[in-house]
Design a protein around this motif. Structure first.
Motif, PDB file in Angstrom:
ATOM      1  N   SER A 151       0.814  -1.211   0.000  1.00  0.00           N
ATOM      2  CA  SER A 151       0.000   0.000   0.000  1.00  0.00           C
ATOM      3  C   SER A 151       0.849   1.263   0.000  1.00  0.00           C
ATOM      4  O   SER A 151       2.049   1.221   0.273  1.00  0.00           O
ATOM      5  CB  SER A 151      -0.924   0.009   1.221  1.00  0.00           C
ATOM      6  N   VAL A 152       0.211   2.376  -0.323  1.00  0.00           N
ATOM      7  CA  VAL A 152       0.859   3.686  -0.204  1.00  0.00           C
ATOM      8  C   VAL A 152       0.887   4.047   1.279  1.00  0.00           C
ATOM      9  O   VAL A 152      -0.164   4.126   1.916  1.00  0.00           O
ATOM     10  CB  VAL A 152       0.092   4.761  -0.988  1.00  0.00           C
ATOM     11  N   ASN A 169       4.844   1.524 -10.490  1.00  0.00           N
ATOM     12  CA  ASN A 169       5.187   0.477  -9.540  1.00  0.00           C
ATOM     13  C   ASN A 169       4.042  -0.526  -9.507  1.00  0.00           C
ATOM     14  O   ASN A 169       3.268  -0.616 -10.460  1.00  0.00           O
ATOM     15  CB  ASN A 169       5.469   1.073  -8.164  1.00  0.00           C
ATOM     16  N   SER A 170       3.912  -1.279  -8.432  1.00  0.00           N
ATOM     17  CA  SER A 170       2.831  -2.260  -8.291  1.00  0.00           C
ATOM     18  C   SER A 170       2.087  -2.049  -6.976  1.00  0.00           C
ATOM     19  O   SER A 170       1.698  -2.995  -6.299  1.00  0.00           O
ATOM     20  CB  SER A 170       3.397  -3.690  -8.350  1.00  0.00           C
ATOM     21  N   LEU A 171       1.891  -0.793  -6.618  1.00  0.00           N
ATOM     22  CA  LEU A 171       1.208  -0.462  -5.377  1.00  0.00           C
ATOM     23  C   LEU A 171      -0.278  -0.759  -5.499  1.00  0.00           C
ATOM     24  O   LEU A 171      -0.873  -0.586  -6.569  1.00  0.00           O
ATOM     25  CB  LEU A 171       1.432   1.007  -5.034  1.00  0.00           C
ATOM     26  N   SER A 172      -0.887  -1.201  -4.409  1.00  0.00           N
ATOM     27  CA  SER A 172      -2.292  -1.576  -4.428  1.00  0.00           C
ATOM     28  C   SER A 172      -3.001  -1.000  -3.208  1.00  0.00           C
ATOM     29  O   SER A 172      -2.390  -0.349  -2.359  1.00  0.00           O
ATOM     30  CB  SER A 172      -2.428  -3.106  -4.455  1.00  0.00           C
ATOM     31  N   ARG A 194      -1.804  -0.112  -9.081  1.00  0.00           N
ATOM     32  CA  ARG A 194      -3.004  -0.949  -8.998  1.00  0.00           C
ATOM     33  C   ARG A 194      -3.935  -0.424  -7.907  1.00  0.00           C
ATOM     34  O   ARG A 194      -4.571  -1.195  -7.197  1.00  0.00           O
ATOM     35  CB  ARG A 194      -2.604  -2.398  -8.712  1.00  0.00           C
ATOM     36  N   LEU A 195      -3.989   0.861  -7.770  1.00  0.00           N
ATOM     37  CA  LEU A 195      -4.746   1.482  -6.693  1.00  0.00           C
ATOM     38  C   LEU A 195      -6.245   1.393  -6.960  1.00  0.00           C
ATOM     39  O   LEU A 195      -6.694   1.491  -8.105  1.00  0.00           O
ATOM     40  CB  LEU A 195      -4.313   2.936  -6.535  1.00  0.00           C
ATOM     41  N   ARG A 212      -3.197   8.343 -13.263  1.00  0.00           N
ATOM     42  CA  ARG A 212      -3.555   7.600 -14.467  1.00  0.00           C
ATOM     43  C   ARG A 212      -3.274   6.098 -14.311  1.00  0.00           C
ATOM     44  O   ARG A 212      -2.384   5.682 -13.587  1.00  0.00           O
ATOM     45  CB  ARG A 212      -2.765   8.126 -15.668  1.00  0.00           C
ATOM     46  N   ALA A 213      -4.054   5.302 -15.058  1.00  0.00           N
ATOM     47  CA  ALA A 213      -3.800   3.867 -15.195  1.00  0.00           C
ATOM     48  C   ALA A 213      -3.746   3.154 -13.847  1.00  0.00           C
ATOM     49  O   ALA A 213      -2.771   2.472 -13.522  1.00  0.00           O
ATOM     50  CB  ALA A 213      -2.514   3.632 -15.989  1.00  0.00           C
ATOM     51  N   ASN A 214      -4.808   3.331 -13.062  1.00  0.00           N
ATOM     52  CA  ASN A 214      -5.029   2.555 -11.853  1.00  0.00           C
ATOM     53  C   ASN A 214      -6.395   1.880 -11.982  1.00  0.00           C
ATOM     54  O   ASN A 214      -6.882   1.672 -13.089  1.00  0.00           O
ATOM     55  CB  ASN A 214      -4.956   3.455 -10.625  1.00  0.00           C
TER      56      ASN A 214
END
Length: 394
Positions: A151-152, A169-172, A194-195, A212-214
C-alpha cells in the motif's frame, strides 16, 4: 641535533590540524550507519562496477570527505559541517538508473537532514517503509519506475514534501486519507499502479495530480477537491471512474488541463464560466467513456480552451455552432459518436482555427471530404437509423 621540544611541538600542531579537518569533514556516525544499511539492502549482484553504489566504499573513505576522486563519487550530497565543529550530514540520495534491485531499508529514516530521495528507474521491490514519514526535512521523494508493492504508506510527518512520485510500480489498495495532511505538496504522481477505491481529500497546495492507469472507481466528489484551489493539472485517465462530471470540476479556480479519458463516465454538465472566470482551462480529454446526451456548447465559453476531446462516447445531436466561431480551438476530436446534422461551417471556412482533430465515425451529413476533420468516414445509414430508433439522420 634536533630540538626535541620543536619536534614535539610540530607533532601536536599536525595532530591538531588533522583533528580539526576531521571534525569539520567527517559524516555523522548515525548517517554513515544509515547509508551502510541502505547499501546492504541492495542485492550485491545488481551493483554494476561503474555505478554510483559501487563507489560507496566505507572502509576506504568517508561519505562526505572531499575531494571524491575514487569513492562516493556520485549518488549523494552532504551539508557542510557546522561552524561549531559538528559533523556533515547527508542531504540528498539520487541514484543512477543502473538496475539496482533489493529493498529500501527502513533505516534510511535515520537520515534526519535528508531533503531528496530519488531511486527512480531501478528495480527496488517490496513495501515502501512507513518509517519514511519521520524524514521531516524531505522535499522530494521519487521511487518512480521500480517494483514496489503493498500500500501507499501514510506519510503524515512529511510537512515539507513538495513532490511525491510513486508512479510505475505495483502499489495496491486505496489512497490514504492522510494525503490531505501534506500541506506543502504541489505535485503528486501515483500513475500506473493498482490502486483502488475513490479519491480522498487532496492537499491544499497541490498543483498537479496524476493518478492515471489505476483501478480507481466511483464518482468524483467535490469535497475531495474543495481545498485544492491552486490545482492546475488533473490526470485521471485509464481508471474506472463513473457517474457524472458536474460543473465544479471545470470551474476550479486555477485548472488548466483535465484528462479523464478511458473511464466509465456517463454524463457531463458544463456550466458557462462566470464573467472573468474559467480563463485558465486549456485542454479537456473525456474520450472513450460512456457519456450520453449532447455535446456541451458551454465549452466554447472558456476563453483559453484550445483542445477538446469527446471521442468515442455516446453523444447525439448537432455539433454546437459555437465551436465554428471559437478562434482559440486548435484540436477538436468528436469522432466515434452519433452526432447528426451539418458540421458548423466555421470549422472548415477559416472562421475557426481548428488545426487537428476528427469528426469522423458519426452520423453527420455534408462533412467535406477534402477536410482531414472528416476522416474516417461516417457511420453507415443503417447504424445511424438504429441509433435513432429507425429515423433517418437529419
Amino acid at each position: 641535533m634536533a630540538n626535541p621540544l620543536s619536534s614535539l611541538s610540530l607533532f601536536f600542531i599536525v595532530a591538531a590540524v588533522v583533528h580539526s579537518r576531521q571534525a569539520h569533514s567527517l559524516t555523522s556516525p548515525s548517517d554513515v550507519a544509515a547509508l551502510k544499511a541502505f547499501k546492504s539492502a541492495v542485492v550485491p549482484s545488481s551493483i554494476a562496477p561503474w555505478s554510483c553504489l559501487a563507489s560507496w566504499n566505507f572502509s576506504s573513505s568517508d561519505p562526505c570527505a572531499l575531494p571524491r576522486r575514487s569513492y562516493f563519487t556520485c549518488g549523494l550530497s552532504c551539508s557542510s559541517s557546522s561552524s561549531s565543529g559538528g559533523p556533515a550530514r547527508i542531504t540528498l540520495i539520487t541514484l543512477d538508473p543502473a538496475g539496482y534491485s533489493g529493498t529500501l531499508s527502513p533505516l534510511v529514516s535515520r537520515l534526519s537532514r535528508l531533503a531528496v530521495l530519488d531511486l527512480s528507474d531501478n528495480s527496488f521491490r517490496g513495501p515502501i517503509p512507513s518509517s519514511l514519514s519521520s524524514l521531516s526535512a524531505l522535499t522530494t521523494l521519487s521511487l518512480r519506475a521500480n517494483s514496489f508493492s503493498g500500500s501507499v504508506p501514510a506519510l503524515t510527518g512529511l510537512k515539507n514534501l513538495r513532490s511525491l512520485d510513486f508512479s510505475y510500480n505495483s502499489l495496491s489498495g486505496s489512497l490514504p486519507s492522510s494525503l490531505s495532511s501534506l500541506s506543502s505538496l504541489t505535485r503528486l504522481d501515483l500513475s500506473f499502479n493498482r490502486l483502488t477505491g475513490s479519491i480522498p481529500k487532496l492537499p491544499p497546495n497541490l498543483l498537479e495530480l496524476a493518478l492515471r492507469a489505476n483501478s480507481l472507481s466511483g464518482p468524483l466528489w467535490k469535497d475531495s477537491f474543495a481545498e485544492s484551489v491552486q490545482l492546475e493539472v488533473v490526470e485521471l485517465g485509464h481508471n474506472w471512474l463513473a457517474g457524472a462530471l458536474e460543473p465544479w470540476l471545470f470551474l476550479l479556480p486555477s485548472i488548466q488541463q483535465i484528462d479523464l479519458a478511458n473511464n466509465s463516465l456517463a454524463r457531463i454538465d458544463v456550466a458557462t464560466p462566470p464573467a472573468g472566470g474559467g480563463g485558465s482551462l486549456v485542454a479537456v480529454d473525456l474520450g472513450f467513456n460512456r457519456i450520453e446526451g449532447f455535446v456541451p456548447g458551454s465549452f466554447a465559453n472558456y476563453p483559453q480552451l484550445s483542445s477538446l476531446s469527446l471521442r468515442y462516447n455516446r453523444l447525439r445531436g448537432d455539433i454546437p455552432a459555437e465551436f465554428g466561431r471559437k478562434a482559440t480551438l486548435r484540436r477538436l476530436f468528436l469522432d466515434g459518436n452519433y452526432l447528426t446534422g451539418k458540421p458548423p461551417e466555421g470549422l472548415f471556412s477559416g472562421e475557426a482555427t481548428v488545426a487537428f482533430g476528427s469528426l469522423g465515425d458519426n452520423c453527420l451529413r455534408e462533412c467535406p471530404a477534402r477536410s482531414q476533420l472528416c476522416v474516417p468516414s461516417q457511420k453507415p445509414d443503417a447504424v445511424c437509423k438504429r441509433a435513432y430508433g429507425g429515423r433517418p439522420r437529419s
